[in-house]
Scaffold this motif. Sequence first.
Motif, PDB file in Angstrom:
ATOM      1  N   ALA A 114      -5.617  -4.378   4.391  1.00 55.23           N
ATOM      2  CA  ALA A 114      -5.333  -3.768   4.299  1.00 55.23           C
ATOM      3  C   ALA A 114      -5.217  -3.334   2.544  1.00 55.23           C
ATOM      4  CB  ALA A 114      -4.336  -3.185   5.095  1.00 55.23           C
ATOM      5  N   PRO A 115      -5.219  -2.331   2.127  1.00 48.58           N
ATOM      6  CA  PRO A 115      -4.886  -2.012   0.875  1.00 48.58           C
ATOM      7  C   PRO A 115      -3.684  -2.414   0.693  1.00 48.58           C
ATOM      8  CG  PRO A 115      -5.978   0.016   1.705  1.00 48.58           C
ATOM      9  CD  PRO A 115      -5.491  -1.106   2.989  1.00 48.58           C
ATOM     10  N   PRO A 116      -3.869  -3.206  -0.245  1.00 48.14           N
ATOM     11  CA  PRO A 116      -2.584  -3.637  -0.609  1.00 48.14           C
ATOM     12  C   PRO A 116      -0.890  -2.956  -0.917  1.00 48.14           C
ATOM     13  CG  PRO A 116      -3.821  -3.995  -2.510  1.00 48.14           C
ATOM     14  CD  PRO A 116      -4.362  -3.267  -1.916  1.00 48.14           C
ATOM     15  N   ASP A 117      -1.383  -1.474  -1.442  1.00 49.12           N
ATOM     16  CA  ASP A 117      -0.474  -0.491  -1.590  1.00 49.12           C
ATOM     17  C   ASP A 117       0.048   0.309  -0.378  1.00 49.12           C
ATOM     18  OD1 ASP A 117      -3.115   0.822  -1.628  1.00 49.12           O
ATOM     19  OD2 ASP A 117      -2.498   1.652  -3.494  1.00 49.12           O
ATOM     20  N   GLU A 149       5.098   1.164   6.713  1.00 52.38           N
ATOM     21  CA  GLU A 149       5.243   2.947   8.412  1.00 52.38           C
ATOM     22  C   GLU A 149       3.848   3.461   8.037  1.00 52.38           C
ATOM     23  OE1 GLU A 149       6.957   7.215   8.343  1.00 52.38           O
ATOM     24  OE2 GLU A 149       8.772   5.461   7.602  1.00 52.38           O
ATOM     25  N   GLN A 150       3.117   3.214   6.488  1.00 56.63           N
ATOM     26  CA  GLN A 150       1.897   4.091   7.001  1.00 56.63           C
ATOM     27  C   GLN A 150       0.697   3.050   8.033  1.00 56.63           C
ATOM     28  OE1 GLN A 150       0.626   3.988   2.829  1.00 56.63           O
ATOM     29  NE2 GLN A 150       1.741   5.641   2.927  1.00 56.63           N
ATOM     30  N   LEU A 151       0.887   1.559   7.640  1.00 51.64           N
ATOM     31  CA  LEU A 151      -0.062   0.713   8.461  1.00 51.64           C
ATOM     32  C   LEU A 151       0.472   0.867   9.697  1.00 51.64           C
ATOM     33  CD1 LEU A 151      -1.894  -1.771   8.398  1.00 51.64           C
ATOM     34  CD2 LEU A 151      -0.047  -3.251   8.370  1.00 51.64           C
ATOM     35  N   VAL A 152       1.893   0.887  10.071  1.00 52.81           N
ATOM     36  CA  VAL A 152       2.019   1.061  11.515  1.00 52.81           C
ATOM     37  C   VAL A 152       1.439   2.545  12.385  1.00 52.81           C
ATOM     38  CG1 VAL A 152       3.892   1.099  13.168  1.00 52.81           C
ATOM     39  CG2 VAL A 152       3.873  -0.641  11.703  1.00 52.81           C
ATOM     40  N   LEU A 177       8.125  -0.183   2.069  1.00 51.51           N
ATOM     41  CA  LEU A 177       7.937  -1.491   1.193  1.00 51.51           C
ATOM     42  C   LEU A 177       6.095  -1.412   1.310  1.00 51.51           C
ATOM     43  CD1 LEU A 177      10.037  -4.705   1.330  1.00 51.51           C
ATOM     44  CD2 LEU A 177       9.828  -2.578  -0.896  1.00 51.51           C
ATOM     45  N   PRO A 178       5.147  -1.672   0.232  1.00 50.33           N
ATOM     46  CA  PRO A 178       3.898  -1.807  -0.206  1.00 50.33           C
ATOM     47  C   PRO A 178       3.709  -3.613   0.771  1.00 50.33           C
ATOM     48  CG  PRO A 178       4.548  -2.150  -1.910  1.00 50.33           C
ATOM     49  CD  PRO A 178       5.267  -1.588  -1.594  1.00 50.33           C
ATOM     50  N   LEU A 179       2.712  -3.317   1.333  1.00 47.84           N
ATOM     51  CA  LEU A 179       2.566  -5.368   2.032  1.00 47.84           C
ATOM     52  C   LEU A 179       2.239  -5.903   0.170  1.00 47.84           C
ATOM     53  CD1 LEU A 179      -0.078  -3.477   4.177  1.00 47.84           C
ATOM     54  CD2 LEU A 179       2.252  -3.984   5.424  1.00 47.84           C
ATOM     55  N   GLU A 180       1.623  -5.986   0.142  1.00 53.42           N
ATOM     56  CA  GLU A 180       1.401  -6.953  -1.464  1.00 53.42           C
ATOM     57  C   GLU A 180       3.225  -7.454  -1.315  1.00 53.42           C
ATOM     58  OE1 GLU A 180       0.074  -5.334  -4.786  1.00 53.42           O
ATOM     59  OE2 GLU A 180       1.825  -3.356  -4.786  1.00 53.42           O
ATOM     60  N   GLN A 181       4.150  -6.763  -0.636  1.00 51.50           N
ATOM     61  CA  GLN A 181       5.139  -7.330  -1.944  1.00 51.50           C
ATOM     62  C   GLN A 181       6.427  -8.275  -0.053  1.00 51.50           C
ATOM     63  OE1 GLN A 181       7.663  -4.195  -2.958  1.00 51.50           O
ATOM     64  NE2 GLN A 181       6.515  -3.287  -4.466  1.00 51.50           N
ATOM     65  N   LEU A 182       5.327  -7.855   0.186  1.00 47.68           N
ATOM     66  CA  LEU A 182       6.001  -8.450   1.531  1.00 47.68           C
ATOM     67  C   LEU A 182       5.644 -10.207   2.299  1.00 47.68           C
ATOM     68  CD1 LEU A 182       4.919  -5.967   4.770  1.00 47.68           C
ATOM     69  CD2 LEU A 182       6.750  -5.824   3.116  1.00 47.68           C
ATOM     70  N   SER A 183       6.261 -10.473   2.541  1.00 46.32           N
ATOM     71  CA  SER A 183       6.691 -11.897   2.576  1.00 46.32           C
ATOM     72  C   SER A 183       4.805 -12.606   3.564  1.00 46.32           C
ATOM     73  CB  SER A 183       7.580 -12.949   3.445  1.00 46.32           C
ATOM     74  OG  SER A 183       7.567 -13.019   4.474  1.00 46.32           O
TER      75      SER A 183
END
Length: 258
Positions: free
Chosen positions: A88-91, A95-98, A135-141
């Motif tokens: 998915a786009p890193p930014d 919530e957008q993904l879900v 948070l954007p996905l790129e900031q997740l563990s």
Amino acid sequence: MDIRQLNFAYVPKSGQLQLHEIDCRIPEGKITTIIGPNGCGKSTLLGVMSQNYKPTGGEVILDGKDIAKYKAKELAKKLAVVHQQNEAPPDMTVEQLVRLGRMAHKGLLSPQTDADEEAIEWAIASTNLLPKRSLPLEQLSGGEKQRAWIAMALAQRTPMLFLDEPTTFLDIYYQIEVLELVRELNASHGLTIVMVLHDMNQAIRYSDQLVVMKDGRICHQGTPRDIMTAELIQTVYGVKAIVREEENAGLNVVAIGI
């Protein structure tokens, strides 16, 4: 779900089958885990069960109907899949993904409904991602990203959830975190869960039923306690092992040689 006499080949006319005469029943409301050596067909079987691959013979029956006869959106209301590798786009935010998980229930330009919002909130809360939703996905563990993809699948509000190697690329802490989440989803919400795992002890601990594969065939299936033996491990994996009961860990496999 019932799998009957299932065969599959990537090139249908080649005669080189990856799955051979698979017969299996997925019990409702239970956790079923597919295990076996690398290349034995675990992920391939899950792909056929979710209609990602078309079988060259046999059938997969879901709620009394061959999944080949389901339209894509109709099937997406029956089962959700979290693949081994997801992009998915890193930014993109959690919530957008879900929210993408609601696409099975609406057209591309359809407005959000109360049911959509309720499903999204439930999926984010169920995966313990409420503090991370913006948070954007790129900031997740790694573990948080995996939970985000599971949340997207949960937003479909299906009775079945398929997970293809959900612990791959995660360290042990996040592996256990994801598997505890899987068990909670099953226990609290009655989801029927099918997953592929490599780790035998994790499969034993977190599964009601094991499906053991070798060379594209199912060689054993049943509860971990009924089927997991040193003889099975020697036959399937080619290693010597001890299967023992431990006070705090329950049934446990210890490999001792080849």
